[in-house]
Design a protein around this motif. Structure first.
Motif, short mmCIF file in Angstrom:
data_model
loop_
_atom_site.label_atom_id
_atom_site.label_comp_id
_atom_site.label_asym_id
_atom_site.label_seq_id
_atom_site.Cartn_x
_atom_site.Cartn_y
_atom_site.Cartn_z
N SER A 44 -49.45 -21.42 -6.53
CA SER A 44 -48.14 -20.42 -6.75
C SER A 44 -48.20 -19.18 -5.89
O SER A 44 -47.53 -18.75 -5.74
CB SER A 44 -47.72 -20.82 -7.85
OG SER A 44 -47.60 -22.20 -8.25
N VAL A 45 -49.57 -18.43 -6.88
CA VAL A 45 -49.91 -17.22 -6.36
C VAL A 45 -49.77 -16.70 -5.04
O VAL A 45 -49.16 -16.07 -4.33
CB VAL A 45 -50.81 -16.01 -6.74
CG1 VAL A 45 -50.85 -14.55 -6.61
CG2 VAL A 45 -50.21 -16.61 -8.26
N ARG A 46 -49.85 -17.55 -3.89
CA ARG A 46 -50.93 -17.66 -2.23
C ARG A 46 -49.19 -17.81 -2.30
O ARG A 46 -48.62 -16.96 -0.88
CB ARG A 46 -51.56 -18.73 -2.54
CG ARG A 46 -52.95 -18.20 -2.15
CD ARG A 46 -53.95 -19.45 -1.66
NE ARG A 46 -53.95 -20.58 -1.78
CZ ARG A 46 -54.65 -20.73 -2.97
NH1 ARG A 46 -56.02 -20.35 -3.48
NH2 ARG A 46 -54.46 -22.16 -3.02
N THR A 47 -48.56 -18.74 -2.40
CA THR A 47 -47.26 -18.52 -1.93
C THR A 47 -46.02 -17.63 -1.81
O THR A 47 -45.41 -17.45 -0.94
CB THR A 47 -46.29 -20.21 -2.48
OG1 THR A 47 -47.49 -21.34 -2.10
CG2 THR A 47 -45.15 -20.75 -2.03
N MET A 48 -46.32 -17.00 -3.08
CA MET A 48 -45.33 -15.79 -3.34
C MET A 48 -46.16 -14.70 -2.57
O MET A 48 -45.70 -13.79 -2.16
CB MET A 48 -45.65 -15.96 -4.90
CG MET A 48 -44.69 -16.75 -6.00
SD MET A 48 -44.44 -15.75 -7.62
CE MET A 48 -45.99 -15.44 -8.52
N VAL A 49 -47.42 -14.56 -2.78
CA VAL A 49 -47.70 -13.40 -1.71
C VAL A 49 -47.79 -13.95 -0.67
O VAL A 49 -47.02 -12.09 1.08
CB VAL A 49 -49.20 -13.05 -1.81
CG1 VAL A 49 -50.12 -12.32 -0.20
CG2 VAL A 49 -49.34 -12.82 -3.66
N ARG A 50 -47.02 -15.11 0.09
CA ARG A 50 -46.82 -15.18 1.68
C ARG A 50 -45.45 -14.87 1.81
O ARG A 50 -45.15 -14.13 2.86
CB ARG A 50 -47.51 -16.53 1.89
CG ARG A 50 -48.75 -16.72 2.37
CD ARG A 50 -48.95 -18.24 3.23
NE ARG A 50 -48.22 -19.29 2.51
CZ ARG A 50 -48.95 -20.14 1.85
NH1 ARG A 50 -50.39 -19.54 1.24
NH2 ARG A 50 -48.53 -21.23 1.40
N ILE A 51 -44.70 -15.12 0.74
CA ILE A 51 -43.46 -14.99 1.56
C ILE A 51 -42.99 -13.66 1.37
O ILE A 51 -41.81 -12.84 2.31
CB ILE A 51 -42.62 -15.89 -0.06
CG1 ILE A 51 -42.77 -17.42 -0.23
CG2 ILE A 51 -40.56 -15.42 0.05
CD1 ILE A 51 -41.64 -18.28 -1.02
N ARG A 52 -43.70 -12.64 0.25
CA ARG A 52 -43.51 -11.12 -0.04
C ARG A 52 -43.86 -10.82 1.44
O ARG A 52 -43.60 -9.53 1.81
CB ARG A 52 -43.66 -10.82 -1.01
CG ARG A 52 -44.32 -8.72 -1.53
CD ARG A 52 -44.70 -9.01 -2.79
NE ARG A 52 -44.21 -7.17 -3.25
CZ ARG A 52 -43.30 -7.07 -3.70
NH1 ARG A 52 -41.87 -7.74 -4.19
NH2 ARG A 52 -42.36 -5.94 -3.43
N GLN A 53 -45.23 -10.77 1.94
CA GLN A 53 -45.38 -10.09 3.18
C GLN A 53 -44.55 -10.24 4.38
O GLN A 53 -44.40 -9.43 4.76
CB GLN A 53 -47.27 -10.84 3.48
CG GLN A 53 -48.04 -10.64 2.44
CD GLN A 53 -49.20 -11.00 2.31
OE1 GLN A 53 -49.44 -12.19 3.51
NE2 GLN A 53 -50.12 -10.54 1.94
N LYS A 54 -44.21 -11.78 4.51
CA LYS A 54 -43.27 -12.38 5.63
C LYS A 54 -41.51 -10.75 5.29
O LYS A 54 -41.71 -10.60 6.43
CB LYS A 54 -42.89 -13.74 5.23
CG LYS A 54 -42.06 -14.11 6.86
CD LYS A 54 -41.69 -15.51 6.65
CE LYS A 54 -43.25 -16.54 6.99
NZ LYS A 54 -42.86 -17.72 6.75
N TYR A 55 -41.55 -10.89 3.58
CA TYR A 55 -39.80 -9.97 4.01
C TYR A 55 -40.13 -9.20 4.70
O TYR A 55 -39.33 -8.03 4.77
CB TYR A 55 -39.67 -11.02 2.10
CG TYR A 55 -38.54 -9.24 1.80
CD1 TYR A 55 -36.94 -9.94 2.74
CD2 TYR A 55 -38.74 -8.39 1.24
CE1 TYR A 55 -36.04 -8.56 2.17
CE2 TYR A 55 -38.21 -7.06 1.01
CZ TYR A 55 -36.45 -7.90 1.31
OH TYR A 55 -36.12 -6.79 0.77
#
Length: 422
Positions: A44-55
């Motif tokens: 879940s943490v990795r998913t949030m990090v990827r979304i934030r980086q993409k944003y």
């Protein structure tokens, strides 16, 4: 045109960020469940990090594009949609006005575009040298034709046909059409020196109408122009009086004409042969004359003028003129043109020497023409031509009376004898 996204375009800092909610919810969920594994938490943490980086990457790219665009900022109204960022809020300024219908792009058809007429250019080709040669040839031909036309007048001037015309008008009476036709034939033939056949003129008519007189005038004129050696007057009864002289006359005529033609060829002149009293010419002489007029191999015989004088067919000419005297007065028809076909058929039956001859029939002389002959002859002899005296002399002659017209039986033949008796 792109949107210049300011901090207002995104959720405020005081509002809860979706990533924070994810981080906050996840511990609560783990506390409530208590049974989540460490692996599920790390994913879940990795998913949030990827979304934030993409944003963050999308935000950074939008800011760079907005800074490079124009200074005008099109700000869309604040959206009351969910706080999560979506691309639906970004609108193209071309379609930002909802009232304007969206134009449908037409598919451009493939077509060939040509340059404007002012810019059209023909592909350069190598110019042919033959075209210049053709132009030069045309100029040379034009100069040659022009020079030939100029030389025609020079050649005619040498024979002084204007002087001959004045002489015929002054001394020939009642034969205007014949004189004009005679001058026309001479002018056409003497305009050039090279010919394909000789000129043959045949003068026919009754006694005393002026045939022999015209022959003498022609002989005098051409002797003064081309010389005595190139003009021959042949009187049959004088040069060949008897039948025993026919072989000698035939040989003499052939040799004499050949010598004159050869001399004329050397001097580049045209000889003139005048044969009077042709009706008395024997058949052998006519055959010799035909061979001279229609040569087979010698081109120098083509440049010559033959004048044949006779009274062949004079009786029928007289009847024709008397019968058509009313037509002659009205002037609707030319007697010469009507008479020529019949006269030609008669002469061709007589001998083939007249086959290619131009016929000049002389008409009967009227009483007024006979009076002109008396006046001219009396002036020559030194008498004063009194009008009453002339009329009295003319009354002594015999005439054909047709209506109001009077035609002389013998023309002007007795005029000289009458004047000599004065």
């Amino acid at each position: 045109m792109f949107l210049n996204h300011t901090p207002e375009c995104f959720p405020k800092m005081g509002e809860q960020d979706p990533s924070d909610r994810l981080r906050g919810d996840h511990p609560k969920e783990t506390k409530e469940n208590g049974t989540g594994s460490f692996s599920q938490f790390s994913s879940s943490v990795r998913t949030m990090v990827r979304i934030r980086q993409k944003y963050q990457a999308i935000k950074k790219r939008r800011l760079e594009i907005a800074a490079a665009s124009s200074s005008q900022c099109f700000i869309s109204p604040r959206s009351t949609s969910p706080k999560v960022f979506t691309f639906e809020n970004i609108q193209d300024p071309m379609y930002s006005n909802p009232s304007s219908p969206r134009k449908r792009k037409k598919k451009r058809k493939g077509r060939v575009l040509y340059p404007s007429s002012s810019l059209r250019a023909v592909p350069t080709k190598e110019r042919s040298r033959a075209k210049k040669c053709l132009y030069l040839l045309c100029i040379i031909v034009f100069l040659q034709v022009y020079n030939a036309i100029e030389n025609l007048d020079d050649h005619v001037l040498k024979y002084d046909l204007d002087g001959l015309e004045k002489t015929l008008k002054r001394e020939v009476f009642g034969q205007q059409e014949v004189a004009e036709s005679l001058l026309g034939h001479l002018h056409d033939y003497l305009s050039t020196y090279v010919h394909n056949k000789p000129l043959v003129l045949s003068l026919h008519g009754p006694t005393g109408v002026g045939k022999s007189h015209v022959g003498r005038l022609l002989a005098q004129h051409f002797r003064s122009v081309v010389g005595d050696d190139l003009v021959m007057q042949y009187f049959v009864l004088h040069h060949c009086p008897t039948d025993d002289d026919i072989p000698r006359c035939t040989k003499s005529l052939d040799s004499h004409v050949s010598e004159m033609v050869t001399q004329a060829e050397e001097e580049e002149k045209i000889p003139v042969f005048i044969f009077d009293e042709v009706e008395h010419m024997p058949r052998e002489l006519l055959d010799t004359l035909q061979d001279l007029i229609h040569p087979k191999n010698n081109n120098e015989y083509l440049n010559a003028i033959y004048i044949l004088i006779s009274n062949l067919g004079h009786e029928d000419i007289t009847k024709f003129v008397l019968h058509n005297s009313s037509v002659a007065v009205s002037g609707h028809l030319s007697l010469i043109q009507e008479l020529n076909p019949w006269l030609r058929s008669y002469l061709e039956r007589y001998h083939m020497v007249f086959l290619e001859a131009d016929l000049l029939p002389f008409m009967l002389l009227e009483k007024s023409n006979v009076m002109d002959c008396f006046i001219d002859e009396m002036s020559r002899e030194g008498f004063y031509p009194d009008r009453s005296h002339v009329e009295r002399l003319a009354e002594e002659l015999s005439y054909y009376i047709v209506g109001e017209r009077e035609f002389s039986h013998t023309g002007c033949r007795q005029v000289v004898a009458k004047v000599n008796l004065l």
